[in-house]
Write an enzyme that holds these catalytic residues in place. Structure first.
Site, PDB file in Angstrom:
ATOM      1  N   GLY A  40       0.823  -1.201   0.000  1.00 42.39           N
ATOM      2  CA  GLY A  40       0.000   0.000   0.000  1.00 42.39           C
ATOM      3  C   GLY A  40       0.856   1.250   0.000  1.00 42.39           C
ATOM      4  O   GLY A  40       1.995   1.252  -0.464  1.00 42.39           O
ATOM      5  N   ALA A  43       2.799   6.190   3.395  1.00 39.06           N
ATOM      6  CA  ALA A  43       2.314   6.769   4.661  1.00 39.06           C
ATOM      7  C   ALA A  43       1.775   5.682   5.585  1.00 39.06           C
ATOM      8  O   ALA A  43       2.086   5.659   6.783  1.00 39.06           O
ATOM      9  CB  ALA A  43       1.239   7.803   4.369  1.00 39.06           C
ATOM     10  N   THR A  44       0.960   4.764   5.045  1.00 40.17           N
ATOM     11  CA  THR A  44       0.419   3.689   5.873  1.00 40.17           C
ATOM     12  C   THR A  44       1.520   2.729   6.290  1.00 40.17           C
ATOM     13  O   THR A  44       1.522   2.228   7.421  1.00 40.17           O
ATOM     14  CB  THR A  44      -0.678   2.929   5.109  1.00 40.17           C
ATOM     15  OG1 THR A  44      -1.694   3.851   4.730  1.00 40.17           O
ATOM     16  CG2 THR A  44      -1.288   1.838   5.977  1.00 40.17           C
ATOM     17  N   GLU A  62       5.693  -3.398   0.986  1.00 42.77           N
ATOM     18  CA  GLU A  62       5.787  -3.094  -0.447  1.00 42.77           C
ATOM     19  C   GLU A  62       4.963  -1.837  -0.664  1.00 42.77           C
ATOM     20  O   GLU A  62       3.733  -1.875  -0.681  1.00 42.77           O
ATOM     21  CB  GLU A  62       5.252  -4.283  -1.263  1.00 42.77           C
ATOM     22  CG  GLU A  62       5.748  -4.289  -2.713  1.00 42.77           C
ATOM     23  CD  GLU A  62       4.928  -3.394  -3.616  1.00 42.77           C
ATOM     24  OE1 GLU A  62       5.388  -2.253  -3.867  1.00 42.77           O
ATOM     25  OE2 GLU A  62       3.855  -3.808  -4.049  1.00 42.77           O
ATOM     26  N   CYS A  96       2.145   0.660  -8.507  1.00 34.57           N
ATOM     27  CA  CYS A  96       3.288   1.162  -7.743  1.00 34.57           C
ATOM     28  C   CYS A  96       4.567   1.167  -8.567  1.00 34.57           C
ATOM     29  O   CYS A  96       5.465   1.986  -8.332  1.00 34.57           O
ATOM     30  CB  CYS A  96       3.471   0.350  -6.464  1.00 34.57           C
ATOM     31  SG  CYS A  96       3.713  -1.415  -6.734  1.00 34.57           S
TER      32      CYS A  96
END
Length: 300
Positions: A40, A43-44, A62, A96
């Protein structure tokens, strides 16, 4: 066919759905979870890495990316144009590993952009069930976020290719692909993960300059190198700060090869033997054979 019907033991797979606050955070802090693998946003991922845990839980992240596609003058330009196009437009740029930065050797920049601009302008935006090349983004809110980067670039004096917007009359979740030129590489469109069909372009004159530009973000997931010189390809690839480098190809991810990034793109690997190792832990067992001389000192 379900996973169970395919032969996966029922105790080996559990699917729990829900939002981060209600589901993700309790799982991340649970003593029943020995290994946490997260895919994800950066930030998370940072929040997960900083979550207090009762014991040192194993963690693999990742996260985001801001991939650079480096094109040298000796590259097959037709292949490189197609690669650059796929790199930032596949899945509407919501990948990503998307190549959302394009670094062109100065001597081929105009020719390359002419060819790329023609192909981008020919892409159709609309319902993919009707044959459109690009469909909607995940939500209208995210589409607004993506458009905000394009608007910022336009207000900063950038050139947007193509100039026409084919999304007029479409719902707000649709965003047209945009190639942005004429801005410094320190701008937000070069530095931040946009997660949409937006490509920021700049030029270079030497391999060292290209490497510095490619490494000039906090991310380190996937980059691409296009050149006919294999020695240069390998030399540049080794100096790029990313877990993945594609040479004269794009978005290739064979299952036997490890997948993952570095720096703000996370750590740990998926796929291949390295991916299996992430979910295993070595244990040492020693057995003292009866007919061997003792290997430990006697006490007393």
């Amino acid at each position: 066919m379900s996973a169970y019907e395919a032969g996966v033991p029922r105790a080996a797979l559990c699917v729990i759905t829900g939002y981060g606050k209600e589901v993700g955070e309790p799982l991340a802090a649970s003593t029943d979870v020995d290994m946490l693998s997260f895919t994800g946003s950066t930030a998370t991922g940072n929040r997960l890495a900083q979550t207090p845990r009762p014991f040192p839980q194993r963690l693999s992240l990742e996260l985001g990316g801001k991939g650079a596609t480096i094109v040298f003058a000796d590259a097959d330009l037709d292949d490189a144009v197609d690669g650059a196009l796929a790199g930032f437009c596949i899945n509407q740029g919501q990948v990503c590993t998307a190549g959302t930065r394009l670094l062109l050797e100065s001597s081929i920049a105009d020719t390359f952009l002419d060819r790329l601009g023609t192909k981008v302008a020919a892409l159709s935006v609309g319902d993919p069930r009707s044959g459109a090349d690009l469909g909607p983004l995940i939500s209208p809110e995210h589409a607004d976020h993506v458009r905000s980067f394009i608007d910022q670039a336009r207000h900063a004096g950038a050139r947007i290719i193509p100039e026409a917007d084919p999304t007029d009359g479409l719902p707000s979740a649709y965003v047209a692909p945009a190639v942005i030129t004429g801005l410094d590489h320190t701008r937000a469109v070069f530095q931040q993960e946009i997660f949409g069909p937006v490509l920021a372009v700049t030029t270079f004159d030497t391999a060292d300059e290209a490497i510095a530009l490619a490494n000039g973000t906090t991310y380190g997931l996937a980059n691409g190198v296009w050149t006919a010189d294999i020695k240069r390809a390998l030399t540049v690839s080794r100096r790029l700060k990313s877990g993945i480098v594609w040479v004269n190809s794009v978005l290739s991810s064979p299952f036997p090869l490890p997948f993952g990034g570095s720096r703000a793109s996370g750590f740990g690997r998926e796929k291949g033997a390295e991916g299996v190792s992430e979910f295993t832990q070595l244990k040492m067992i020693t057995v003292e054979l009866a007919d061997r001389e003792r290997s430990f000192p006697e006490l007393g």
